[in-house]
Design a protein around this motif. Structure first.
Motif, PDB file in Angstrom:
ATOM      1  N   LEU A  68      -3.016   1.047  -0.191  1.00 20.17           N
ATOM      2  CA  LEU A  68      -4.343   0.603  -0.600  1.00 20.17           C
ATOM      3  C   LEU A  68      -5.371   1.401   0.191  1.00 20.17           C
ATOM      4  O   LEU A  68      -5.286   1.500   1.423  1.00 20.17           O
ATOM      5  N   TYR A  69      -6.331   1.950  -0.533  1.00 14.18           N
ATOM      6  CA  TYR A  69      -7.378   2.790   0.047  1.00 14.18           C
ATOM      7  C   TYR A  69      -8.741   2.171  -0.226  1.00 14.18           C
ATOM      8  O   TYR A  69      -8.915   1.454  -1.209  1.00 14.18           O
ATOM      9  N   ALA A  70      -9.699   2.484   0.619  1.00 17.78           N
ATOM     10  CA  ALA A  70     -11.049   1.945   0.451  1.00 17.78           C
ATOM     11  C   ALA A  70     -11.631   2.357  -0.905  1.00 17.78           C
ATOM     12  O   ALA A  70     -12.346   1.580  -1.544  1.00 17.78           O
ATOM     13  N   ASP A  71     -11.298   3.567  -1.343  1.00 18.47           N
ATOM     14  CA  ASP A  71     -11.778   4.073  -2.634  1.00 18.47           C
ATOM     15  C   ASP A  71     -10.980   5.329  -2.981  1.00 18.47           C
ATOM     16  O   ASP A  71     -10.108   5.757  -2.220  1.00 18.47           O
ATOM     17  N   ARG A  72     -11.264   5.915  -4.109  1.00 21.60           N
ATOM     18  CA  ARG A  72     -10.540   7.112  -4.564  1.00 21.60           C
ATOM     19  C   ARG A  72     -10.718   8.274  -3.581  1.00 21.60           C
ATOM     20  O   ARG A  72      -9.785   9.032  -3.334  1.00 21.60           O
ATOM     21  N   GLU A  73     -11.907   8.424  -3.019  1.00 29.25           N
ATOM     22  CA  GLU A  73     -12.143   9.504  -2.050  1.00 29.25           C
ATOM     23  C   GLU A  73     -11.254   9.337  -0.812  1.00 29.25           C
ATOM     24  O   GLU A  73     -10.736  10.322  -0.278  1.00 29.25           O
ATOM     25  N   ALA A  74     -11.048   8.106  -0.353  1.00 34.56           N
ATOM     26  CA  ALA A  74     -10.163   7.874   0.795  1.00 34.56           C
ATOM     27  C   ALA A  74      -8.731   8.290   0.455  1.00 34.56           C
ATOM     28  O   ALA A  74      -8.028   8.866   1.296  1.00 34.56           O
ATOM     29  N   PHE A  75      -8.289   8.015  -0.775  1.00 32.42           N
ATOM     30  CA  PHE A  75      -6.963   8.460  -1.210  1.00 32.42           C
ATOM     31  C   PHE A  75      -6.892   9.984  -1.226  1.00 32.42           C
ATOM     32  O   PHE A  75      -5.918  10.579  -0.748  1.00 32.42           O
ATOM     33  N   GLU A  76      -7.920  10.627  -1.763  1.00 31.41           N
ATOM     34  CA  GLU A  76      -7.928  12.088  -1.812  1.00 31.41           C
ATOM     35  C   GLU A  76      -7.925  12.690  -0.407  1.00 31.41           C
ATOM     36  O   GLU A  76      -7.256  13.704  -0.156  1.00 31.41           O
ATOM     37  N   GLU A  77      -8.635  12.054   0.525  1.00 32.63           N
ATOM     38  CA  GLU A  77      -8.616  12.500   1.922  1.00 32.63           C
ATOM     39  C   GLU A  77      -7.212  12.331   2.512  1.00 32.63           C
ATOM     40  O   GLU A  77      -6.721  13.210   3.231  1.00 32.63           O
ATOM     41  N   HIS A  78      -6.551  11.231   2.204  1.00 27.43           N
ATOM     42  CA  HIS A  78      -5.168  11.004   2.628  1.00 27.43           C
ATOM     43  C   HIS A  78      -4.266  12.140   2.137  1.00 27.43           C
ATOM     44  O   HIS A  78      -3.453  12.675   2.887  1.00 27.43           O
ATOM     45  N   GLU A  79      -4.429  12.527   0.889  1.00 18.33           N
ATOM     46  CA  GLU A  79      -3.604  13.574   0.288  1.00 18.33           C
ATOM     47  C   GLU A  79      -3.815  14.939   0.954  1.00 18.33           C
ATOM     48  O   GLU A  79      -2.927  15.780   0.923  1.00 18.33           O
ATOM     49  N   ARG A  80      -4.973  15.163   1.551  1.00 17.07           N
ATOM     50  CA  ARG A  80      -5.284  16.441   2.208  1.00 17.07           C
ATOM     51  C   ARG A  80      -4.738  16.546   3.636  1.00 17.07           C
ATOM     52  O   ARG A  80      -4.731  17.631   4.219  1.00 17.07           O
TER      53      ARG A  80
ATOM     54  N   GLU B 146      -6.662   8.065   9.579  1.00 21.37           N
ATOM     55  CA  GLU B 146      -7.124   7.741   8.235  1.00 21.37           C
ATOM     56  C   GLU B 146      -7.782   6.365   8.161  1.00 21.37           C
ATOM     57  O   GLU B 146      -7.169   5.391   7.721  1.00 21.37           O
ATOM     58  N   PRO B 147      -9.040   6.259   8.551  1.00 20.44           N
ATOM     59  CA  PRO B 147      -9.697   4.953   8.490  1.00 20.44           C
ATOM     60  C   PRO B 147      -9.840   4.401   7.071  1.00 20.44           C
ATOM     61  O   PRO B 147      -9.905   3.190   6.885  1.00 20.44           O
ATOM     62  N   GLY B 148      -9.847   5.252   6.059  1.00 23.32           N
ATOM     63  CA  GLY B 148      -9.975   4.790   4.679  1.00 23.32           C
ATOM     64  C   GLY B 148      -8.684   4.307   4.063  1.00 23.32           C
ATOM     65  O   GLY B 148      -8.679   3.757   2.959  1.00 23.32           O
ATOM     66  N   THR B 149      -7.560   4.510   4.777  1.00 22.35           N
ATOM     67  CA  THR B 149      -6.269   3.983   4.319  1.00 22.35           C
ATOM     68  C   THR B 149      -6.151   2.574   4.880  1.00 22.35           C
ATOM     69  O   THR B 149      -5.986   2.382   6.086  1.00 22.35           O
ATOM     70  N   LEU B 150      -6.266   1.586   4.012  1.00 19.03           N
ATOM     71  CA  LEU B 150      -6.299   0.187   4.441  1.00 19.03           C
ATOM     72  C   LEU B 150      -4.906  -0.400   4.604  1.00 19.03           C
ATOM     73  O   LEU B 150      -4.662  -1.194   5.515  1.00 19.03           O
ATOM     74  N   VAL B 151      -3.991  -0.043   3.718  1.00 19.01           N
ATOM     75  CA  VAL B 151      -2.600  -0.532   3.761  1.00 19.01           C
ATOM     76  C   VAL B 151      -1.695   0.617   3.361  1.00 19.01           C
ATOM     77  O   VAL B 151      -1.969   1.313   2.377  1.00 19.01           O
ATOM     78  N   TYR B 152      -0.615   0.802   4.119  1.00 23.57           N
ATOM     79  CA  TYR B 152       0.384   1.820   3.778  1.00 23.57           C
ATOM     80  C   TYR B 152       1.708   1.284   4.306  1.00 23.57           C
ATOM     81  O   TYR B 152       1.948   1.298   5.516  1.00 23.57           O
ATOM     82  N   VAL B 153       2.532   0.764   3.428  1.00 27.22           N
ATOM     83  CA  VAL B 153       3.749   0.075   3.854  1.00 27.22           C
ATOM     84  C   VAL B 153       4.946   0.591   3.069  1.00 27.22           C
ATOM     85  O   VAL B 153       4.900   0.704   1.839  1.00 27.22           O
ATOM     86  N   ASN B 154       6.023   0.888   3.781  1.00 27.05           N
ATOM     87  CA  ASN B 154       7.307   1.265   3.203  1.00 27.05           C
ATOM     88  C   ASN B 154       8.176   0.014   3.172  1.00 27.05           C
ATOM     89  O   ASN B 154       8.446  -0.573   4.226  1.00 27.05           O
ATOM     90  N   HIS B 155       8.598  -0.393   1.986  1.00 20.24           N
ATOM     91  CA  HIS B 155       9.412  -1.597   1.828  1.00 20.24           C
ATOM     92  C   HIS B 155      10.837  -1.234   1.435  1.00 20.24           C
ATOM     93  O   HIS B 155      11.040  -0.356   0.593  1.00 20.24           O
ATOM     94  N   ALA B 156      11.815  -1.942   1.997  1.00 19.06           N
ATOM     95  CA  ALA B 156      13.188  -1.898   1.510  1.00 19.06           C
ATOM     96  C   ALA B 156      13.317  -2.947   0.407  1.00 19.06           C
ATOM     97  O   ALA B 156      12.584  -3.938   0.400  1.00 19.06           O
ATOM     98  N   VAL B 157      14.252  -2.723  -0.509  1.00 18.79           N
ATOM     99  CA  VAL B 157      14.458  -3.650  -1.621  1.00 18.79           C
ATOM    100  C   VAL B 157      15.813  -4.336  -1.430  1.00 18.79           C
ATOM    101  O   VAL B 157      16.847  -3.653  -1.395  1.00 18.79           O
ATOM    102  N   PRO B 158      15.818  -5.664  -1.289  1.00 15.19           N
ATOM    103  CA  PRO B 158      17.093  -6.369  -1.129  1.00 15.19           C
ATOM    104  C   PRO B 158      18.048  -6.024  -2.275  1.00 15.19           C
ATOM    105  O   PRO B 158      17.639  -5.918  -3.428  1.00 15.19           O
ATOM    106  N   ASP B 159      19.308  -5.820  -1.935  1.00 18.80           N
ATOM    107  CA  ASP B 159      20.371  -5.513  -2.888  1.00 18.80           C
ATOM    108  C   ASP B 159      20.241  -4.146  -3.544  1.00 18.80           C
ATOM    109  O   ASP B 159      20.974  -3.839  -4.487  1.00 18.80           O
ATOM    110  N   GLU B 160      19.308  -3.317  -3.099  1.00 19.61           N
ATOM    111  CA  GLU B 160      19.186  -1.939  -3.577  1.00 19.61           C
ATOM    112  C   GLU B 160      18.959  -1.045  -2.352  1.00 19.61           C
ATOM    113  O   GLU B 160      17.838  -0.623  -2.080  1.00 19.61           O
TER     114      GLU B 160
END
Length: 108
Positions: free
Chosen positions: A58-70, A35-49
């Motif tokens: 973060l995606y380059a644009d809406r089309e990159a997000f839609e491509e990610h979803e496919r 997925e070259p259009g997916t610029l950032v994809y990070v799973n974060h833990a939350v302290p104390d939760e």
């Protein structure tokens, strides 16, 4: 213009949180390699939760997000995540400006 989202996931318990993390890790392998259009994809833990995870995407644009979803790895993640979760909440984001943003990169 960049397109992003923040998703807050609440796992049922500690075992479900670990299984969710593994499912997310498997999806991330496909995201990194396909997925070259997916610029950032990070799973974060939350302290104390310990059962909460927050994804920042973060995606380059809406089309990159839609491509990610496919993609098969994303479709698998979306199909299987529910078994581990109490709830989730999605907030979609339209980029205005920022350091490291797609608009910042385009200006170079």
């Amino acid at each position: 213009m960049g397109f992003g989202l923040v998703v807050r996931f609440v796992a049922r318990d500690a075992v479900a949180a670990r299984a969710f993390d593994e499912l997310a890790r498997e999806a991330l392998e496909g995201i990194r390699s396909e997925e070259p259009g997916t610029l950032v994809y990070v799973n974060h833990a939350v302290p104390d939760e310990p059962h909460v995870r927050v994804f920042y995407e973060l995606y380059a644009d809406r089309e990159a997000f839609e491509e990610h979803e496919r993609q098969p790895h994303t479709r698998r993640f979306l199909a299987e995540r529910g078994q581990y979760l109490e709830s989730f909440d999605v907030t979609f984001l339209d980029e205005i400006a920022g350091k490291g943003s797609s608009g910042d990169r385009a200006a170079r």
